[in-house]
Write an enzyme that holds these catalytic residues in place. Structure first.
Site, PDB file in Angstrom:
ATOM      1  N   VAL A 111      57.539   5.647  22.421  1.00 47.31           N
ATOM      2  CA  VAL A 111      58.239   6.180  23.592  1.00 47.31           C
ATOM      3  C   VAL A 111      57.203   6.473  24.670  1.00 47.31           C
ATOM      4  CG1 VAL A 111      59.797   7.994  24.416  1.00 47.31           C
ATOM      5  CG2 VAL A 111      59.980   7.168  22.058  1.00 47.31           C
ATOM      6  N   ASN A 156      63.388  18.215  16.719  1.00 46.72           N
ATOM      7  CA  ASN A 156      62.509  17.296  17.444  1.00 46.72           C
ATOM      8  C   ASN A 156      61.032  17.571  17.186  1.00 46.72           C
ATOM      9  OD1 ASN A 156      61.807  15.371  19.773  1.00 46.72           O
ATOM     10  ND2 ASN A 156      60.889  17.319  20.426  1.00 46.72           N
ATOM     11  N   ARG A 189      55.893  26.344  20.070  1.00 47.71           N
ATOM     12  CA  ARG A 189      54.868  27.380  19.931  1.00 47.71           C
ATOM     13  C   ARG A 189      54.346  27.859  21.280  1.00 47.71           C
ATOM     14  NH1 ARG A 189      50.570  24.843  15.923  1.00 47.71           N
ATOM     15  NH2 ARG A 189      50.962  23.096  17.340  1.00 47.71           N
ATOM     16  N   THR A 232      55.539   8.641  26.348  1.00 41.21           N
ATOM     17  CA  THR A 232      55.201  10.057  26.286  1.00 41.21           C
ATOM     18  C   THR A 232      53.678  10.222  26.261  1.00 41.21           C
ATOM     19  OG1 THR A 232      55.149  10.106  23.869  1.00 41.21           O
ATOM     20  CG2 THR A 232      57.274  10.555  24.930  1.00 41.21           C
ATOM     21  N   ILE A 254      59.794  14.378  24.712  1.00 35.85           N
ATOM     22  CA  ILE A 254      61.153  14.058  24.298  1.00 35.85           C
ATOM     23  C   ILE A 254      61.998  15.313  24.154  1.00 35.85           C
ATOM     24  CG2 ILE A 254      62.546  13.099  22.425  1.00 35.85           C
ATOM     25  CD1 ILE A 254      60.229  11.147  21.888  1.00 35.85           C
ATOM     26  N   LYS A 300      58.058  10.738   8.175  1.00 40.64           N
ATOM     27  CA  LYS A 300      59.282  10.298   8.839  1.00 40.64           C
ATOM     28  C   LYS A 300      60.266   9.672   7.841  1.00 40.64           C
ATOM     29  CE  LYS A 300      58.561  11.695  13.027  1.00 40.64           C
ATOM     30  NZ  LYS A 300      59.402  12.761  13.624  1.00 40.64           N
ATOM     31  N   TYR A 332      52.001   9.843   8.541  1.00 40.94           N
ATOM     32  CA  TYR A 332      53.116   9.931   9.487  1.00 40.94           C
ATOM     33  C   TYR A 332      54.335   9.172   8.964  1.00 40.94           C
ATOM     34  CZ  TYR A 332      55.712   9.409  13.880  1.00 40.94           C
ATOM     35  OH  TYR A 332      56.683   9.424  14.850  1.00 40.94           O
ATOM     36  N   ASP A 366      56.895  28.832  15.246  1.00 42.42           N
ATOM     37  CA  ASP A 366      56.189  27.811  14.476  1.00 42.42           C
ATOM     38  C   ASP A 366      57.164  27.364  13.394  1.00 42.42           C
ATOM     39  OD1 ASP A 366      54.698  26.256  12.768  1.00 42.42           O
ATOM     40  OD2 ASP A 366      53.044  27.682  12.555  1.00 42.42           O
ATOM     41  N   VAL A 367      57.759  26.188  13.564  1.00 46.31           N
ATOM     42  CA  VAL A 367      58.843  25.770  12.676  1.00 46.31           C
ATOM     43  C   VAL A 367      58.356  25.328  11.308  1.00 46.31           C
ATOM     44  CG1 VAL A 367      60.529  25.205  14.454  1.00 46.31           C
ATOM     45  CG2 VAL A 367      58.809  23.496  13.784  1.00 46.31           C
TER      46      VAL A 367
END
Length: 402
Positions: free
Chosen positions: A187, A89, A37, A189, A17, A158, A154, A62-63
């Site tokens: 999605v 994202n 990364r 993916t 995505i 979210k 998860y 690395d966020v």
């Protein structure tokens, strides 16, 4: 859309995505910085944007690391200029029964999905508000709106992203900065492919049957395409003074179009009192007209002569219809109140006010008061009709106010 020359940073942009969003922003004329990364992956995405005639660069980060996020923001500023658009994202997902979810798994999912969104948003928000323009779009999930089995970590992460979206949108109100989120279901993916593969391993189903089982459990008719997600992100980035602040765009994989509506409150009209200056229903929303409701009992007759009691019963019936359509009191945009005696209505206003607030709270839609000679039921003293704008899905986070 007029995004030409805007500097856009996309996290988790090396594949899936994120890569699709980065390419869409590049095609819209943005100067795109792709971050993740994996250096090889983001370099390939940036190169594809340049090959298509756009401008792009790649920066590893690395966020989940506060110091790296701060360096990323500074590097984008040095190499491209102030960040105008941030797309959060970066994310990951796992599934497990609650009892088998480890503390490390819980912490990792919160860190990658939620903490990263917070860190990146914090790094750019003040600069955007000082410049008077900015777009922050968070890629959340349908899991941020509801609960499902075996994805507790998860889902919690979210939900945090959605909550952060709404809170920062409230803080951004009136600054020229908008904050929104796209909430897709499954999605098409590699991440979804791995989910289907796990179902195959656990159940012995064929890949096609496993996919159908995953979609059925999520209430989806089909997989959502990455292009649909990218288009929704781009839509929330649209330029202009009346950006869609606080909006959550739902992509649920059902046959039909995304569902949302927004409040339209032009700055020059001042702060609306009680309601809003306008409601714009986007594709997939529904407008409900409630025909005149009086105080008739289920048997079909009005049995009380007390005006306020009749008003309360009519109001209750009107709201029952709105709720049956999937709405709430605050979805009502207009009410018309028909009375047979305006003097009686005026005399009863204090009592009527108490009844109204008990049902509608502090929500006051546009109202019209009309005096008529008589109503259909000869004993009826009051009748209420209404118009409401209702999202397709009955969930409070489908509303767009921050």
């Amino acid at each position: 859309m007029n995004l030409h020359g805007r500097v856009a940073l996309v996290t988790g942009g090396g594949r899936g995505i994120g890569a699709e969003i980065a390419r869409a922003l590049g095609a819209a004329g943005c100067r795109v910085v792709v971050s993740a990364r994996s250096e090889d992956e983001i370099a390939a995405v940036a190169r594809s944007i340049v090959d298509a005639g756009g401008e792009a660069g790649a920066l590893t980060c690395d966020v989940t690391d506060e110091a790296q996020v701060e360096r990323l923001a500074a590097s984008v500023m040095d190499g491209f200029g102030p960040i105008d658009i941030l797309v959060n994202n970066a994310g990951t997902a796992t599934s497990n029964r609650l009892g088998r979810t480890t503390t490390d798994e819980w912490s990792r999912l919160l860190s990658v999905n939620a903490t990263s969104t917070f860190l990146c948003t914090r790094a750019v928000f003040d600069g955007m508000t000082e410049r008077g323009w900015g777009r922050i779009v968070n890629v959340a999930s349908m899991a941020g709106l509801e609960g499902k089995r075996y994805v507790s970590a998860y889902t919690a992460a979210k939900h945090a992203v959605v909550g952060l979206t709404r809170a920062v949108a409230a803080e951004a109100e009136g600054t020229g900065v908008t904050v929104g989120a796209v909430c897709p279901g499954y999605v098409d993916t590699p991440l979804t492919e791995s989910t289907v593969a796990r179902v195959v391993d656990r159940t012995g189903k064929s890949p096609a049957d496993a996919l159908r089982a995953v979609l059925d459990a999520a209430g989806q008719d089909r997989l959502i395409t990455m292009e649909e997600v990218a288009a929704a992100v781009l839509d929330l980035c649209a330029d202009g003074p009346d950006g869609r602040n606080g909006e959550l765009v739902i992509l649920d994989g059902k046959d039909g179009l995304p569902v949302s509506f927004e409040h339209i409150n032009p700055e020059g009209l001042g702060t609306p009192k009680g309601w809003t200056n306008g409601m714009l229903a986007h594709a997939g929303g529904r407008v409900l007209f409630v025909a005149g409701q009086d105080a008739a009992e289920p048997e079909g007759e009005v049995t009380t002569d007390d005006f306020t009691t009749q008003f309360g019963l009519a109001l209750e019936k009107m709201l029952t219809i709105v709720e049956a359509a999937g709405g709430r009191a605050e979805d009502v945009g207009r009410m018309t109140i028909y009375v047979t005696d305006l003097d009686v209505y005026t005399a009863e206003r204090p009592r009527i006010g108490d009844v109204y607030r008990a049902s509608m709270g502090r929500h006051f839609p546009a109202m019209a008061l009309v005096e008529v000679k008589r109503l259909v039921d000869p004993r009826a003293l009051v009748e209420i009709e209404a118009t409401a704008v209702i999202p397709v899905h009955d969930h409070p986070l489908h509303r767009t106010s921050p």
